[in-house]
Write a protein that holds these residues in place. Sequence first.
Motif: not given
Length: 357
Positions: A6-13, A45-47
């Motif tokens: 699974t690849i994610i990188g941005a807030r909604p993901q 926005m990430s951790a």
Amino acid sequence: MQRILTIIGARPQFIKASVVSRAIKQTSGIEEVLLHTGQHFDANMSAVFFDQLGIPRPDIQLDIHGGSHGAMTGRMLAEIEQVIIDQKPDRVMVYGDTNSTLAGALAAAKLHVPVAHVEAGLRSFNMAMPEEINRILTDQISDLLFCPTATAVRNLENEGFAHKPAQVLQVGDVMQDAALFFARRAEAPVGLDVPDAFILATLHRAENTDDPQRLAAIVEGLNRVHRQVAPVVLPLHPRTRAAIERNGLKLEVTTIDPVGYFEMVWLLDHCGLVLTDSGGVQKEAFFFGKACVTMRDQTEWVELVEAGVNELVGADQEKIAAAAERHIGRKVKDNAHLYGGGQAAQRIVDELVKADL
């Protein structure tokens, strides 16, 4: 055992992946490896999403952010390709329409690894939007296309997917799953003295922030709403703040730093109206029974416009103010279950299991 990268990188993901990952954990026969490209690297926005939403820490962190669209996507493509070679997944799953989405799908397709695209089939029909390019290309190289709505299915049918070796499946929207699951854990932003009957605004789309005329018109529209209709609360992205300052504009609304997901849910649940240029926030407003005024010329969520719960006003300050006046305090209902009723994640996992049989 099916192995999914699974690849994610941005807030909604992060939010979308949280509900699907939870459903995967409750299902035998699937092992998930989580890769975070690092596209959104700000701690808020990430951790914080991994901490709050209960998503396992990424198995792989690429820390790729900044630069032009081409440079960012190219770096992601190269590094994701090596991860796929090393991890040997049976399938790659991507979400939405970011550079991380396209890079992940393209790397997998070139290595002949099947691709599942969550939130497939969405179209704004505006090729000036980087997101539109990403979503179209990702759909073209995916074999499992998980569509959130009937409109998305029709879009793919119109593009000839009935004659392609791919499955187009209407499963509902995982963002509704997340909204329903996390609503009880929502919390007010710390230190925010929220006025009564406030309006929640968001502003970050490049088509608005990178165009000085559009940005100036929207800022003045928000100021007018704040003065004439109701207090406006705007969580302000650093990039948007910089654009406003660069253009010598002045916001009169109440601005706060970007908030975590639970704080955003609280704001959505307690506001009297939503003003946004975000794709996801348009839906979230609907999930929480709020009318939405969208400061864009097109939207991927046309069913909300057709249902009369979302009004497109572009960057026209007169239309922004007038629409806010019309819709403030209005309650909307999901009588037609437009987005699947909160069962999308389980439907996705069920289809992943079938695809591996």
